[in-house]
Design a protein around this motif. Structure first.
Motif, mmCIF file in Angstrom:
data_model
loop_
_atom_site.group_PDB
_atom_site.id
_atom_site.type_symbol
_atom_site.label_atom_id
_atom_site.label_comp_id
_atom_site.label_asym_id
_atom_site.label_seq_id
_atom_site.Cartn_x
_atom_site.Cartn_y
_atom_site.Cartn_z
ATOM 1 N N THR A 131 -16.476 -127.020 -9.204
ATOM 2 C CA THR A 131 -16.740 -125.714 -8.588
ATOM 3 C C THR A 131 -18.172 -125.255 -8.797
ATOM 4 O OG1 THR A 131 -15.977 -124.546 -10.587
ATOM 5 C CG2 THR A 131 -14.334 -124.974 -8.860
ATOM 6 N N ASP A 132 -18.940 -126.039 -9.582
ATOM 7 C CA ASP A 132 -20.329 -125.699 -9.868
ATOM 8 C C ASP A 132 -20.436 -124.281 -10.430
ATOM 9 O OD1 ASP A 132 -23.013 -126.318 -10.025
ATOM 10 O OD2 ASP A 132 -23.466 -125.719 -7.970
ATOM 11 N N VAL A 133 -19.486 -123.959 -11.307
ATOM 12 C CA VAL A 133 -19.367 -122.574 -11.770
ATOM 13 C C VAL A 133 -20.579 -122.122 -12.579
ATOM 14 C CG1 VAL A 133 -18.119 -123.115 -13.913
ATOM 15 C CG2 VAL A 133 -17.759 -120.905 -12.793
ATOM 16 N N LEU A 134 -21.248 -123.039 -13.260
ATOM 17 C CA LEU A 134 -22.398 -122.631 -14.059
ATOM 18 C C LEU A 134 -23.551 -122.145 -13.179
ATOM 19 C CD1 LEU A 134 -22.401 -125.292 -16.915
ATOM 20 C CD2 LEU A 134 -21.369 -123.021 -16.865
ATOM 21 N N HIS A 135 -23.751 -122.771 -12.041
ATOM 22 C CA HIS A 135 -24.781 -122.285 -11.116
ATOM 23 C C HIS A 135 -24.368 -120.949 -10.512
ATOM 24 C CE1 HIS A 135 -26.428 -126.413 -11.277
ATOM 25 N NE2 HIS A 135 -27.562 -125.822 -10.965
ATOM 26 N N LYS A 136 -23.089 -120.773 -10.306
ATOM 27 C CA LYS A 136 -22.599 -119.490 -9.796
ATOM 28 C C LYS A 136 -22.779 -118.380 -10.831
ATOM 29 C CE LYS A 136 -19.344 -121.366 -6.413
ATOM 30 N NZ LYS A 136 -19.785 -122.757 -6.454
ATOM 31 N N LEU A 137 -22.605 -118.746 -12.119
ATOM 32 C CA LEU A 137 -22.882 -117.779 -13.186
ATOM 33 C C LEU A 137 -24.361 -117.395 -13.174
ATOM 34 C CD1 LEU A 137 -20.866 -119.298 -16.194
ATOM 35 C CD2 LEU A 137 -20.230 -117.324 -14.804
ATOM 36 N N LYS A 138 -25.199 -118.390 -13.000
ATOM 37 C CA LYS A 138 -26.641 -118.142 -12.968
ATOM 38 C C LYS A 138 -27.006 -117.226 -11.809
ATOM 39 C CE LYS A 138 -31.093 -120.541 -12.680
ATOM 40 N NZ LYS A 138 -31.772 -121.871 -12.587
#
Length: 315
Positions: free
Chosen positions: A302-309
């Motif tokens: 889900t590429d959640v870390l980039h979404k957090l960023k």
């Protein structure tokens, strides 16, 4: 995707970690994930043979040291550079793996994450979260659950944003309701921390803030994301664990109480660092390890870390 696993961490290492790998590989054959195992190479190979674990997607990185559960985290990481935890973080920091999992020394995992990995730019403090089963059949997220015992309002506000993004993309809650854990529902209730946090959450356009929630709301569907300092969150988490322990003795057939079994959810992600780090319970067995791999996989897919960023640094 390559997920690193500390096979030497936890009360049942390395056997249960490897049984968890086997369980995952048998149930998720088409995912194409590579798994890197850190630990005693000879012991790992013996268990692989004994358990008939397929090795096509497995790499073994031999280490000679183990960080015990009660060792001082910073000292142990500094002195035991060839430990399975230290090697796991070295590989993750260099991009040789994409995520790292361990049920070993929690303090060493947190220190390793903070000092070996870059913090996402704009993050005030990384945070650890935990899944809470809801009576409506869903799941909620509580954070922080122990990394930050003392917090400032600005940090809780950021925890709320991180939790909302994680709940939306990993837990698949479309518009997660965010609540501030407090001693009363009314605005203005609570201590200096919660009184200072409330107006920040109210103005936060990144979240669906519903106001204060009380302890009795933890297990109902009032809020999907529950925000508090790590001191409070850790107490709630340990209380939830005790509910499960009691339920196994008093009401073993309760469908709801059985959902308090931590193994169902795998482990606790550290949010705010540049790569997925999953911290497991020290008594984790095969099911927990298998599900920790799934958490790491979901975070990567889900590429959640980039979404957090993106949420912390809105364009």
């Amino acid at each position: 995707m390559n997920v690193g696993i500390d096979t030497m961490g936890g009360d049942f290492a390395p056997q249960e970690a490897l049984r968890g790998v086997k369980k995952y590989l048998e149930e998720d054959k088409s995912n194409g994930i590579k798994i890197t195992l850190f630990g005693d190479a000879e012991a790992i190979k013996e268990i692989i043979v004994a358990e008939n674990i397929p090795t096509g997607s497995i790499e073994i990185v031999a280490t000679t040291q183990v960080i015990g559960m009660h060792e001082h985290p910073t000292k142990a990481l500094k002195e035991k550079t060839d430990s399975s935890i230290a090697a796991g973080f070295q590989y993750l920091a260099k991009g040789k793996t994409d995520a790292f999992i361990s049920a070993g020394n929690t303090g060493a995992m947190l220190v390793g994450a903070l000092f070996n990995l870059k913090t996402i730019e704009g993050i005030l403090r990384p945070v650890i979260s935990s899944i809470i089963p809801k009576q409506n059949g869903g799941t909620g997220l509580i954070l922080d659950v122990g990394l930050n015992a003392d917090c400032k309002p600005e940090q809780l506000n950021q925890f709320a944003t991180l939790g909302a993004v994680y709940a939306r993309h990993v837990l698949e809650i479309e518009n997660p309701k965010v609540g501030l854990i407090n001693v009363g529902e009314e605005e203005g209730k609570g201590n200096i921390l919660t009184q200072g946090t409330y107006p920040l959450l109210k103005e936060n356009q990144q979240i669906n803030f519903i106001g204060n929630i009380e302890g009795r709301d933890t297990f109902n569907d009032k809020a999907d994301v529950m925000v508090c300092d790590g001191f409070t969150g850790n107490i709630i988490l340990k209380l939830a664990e005790s509910i499960y322990d009691i339920s196994k003795k008093e009401a073993p057939e309760s469908g709801y109480l059985n959902r308090f079994n931590f193994e169902i959810y795998g482990g606790t992600p550290v949010l705010g660092v540049a790569h997925p780090v999953i911290v497991g319970h020290g008594i984790s067995k095969a099911t927990a390890f298998s599900n920790m791999i799934r958490v790491a996989e979901k975070m990567l897919k889900t590429d959640v870390l980039h979404k957090l960023k993106d949420a912390i640094q809105p364009r």
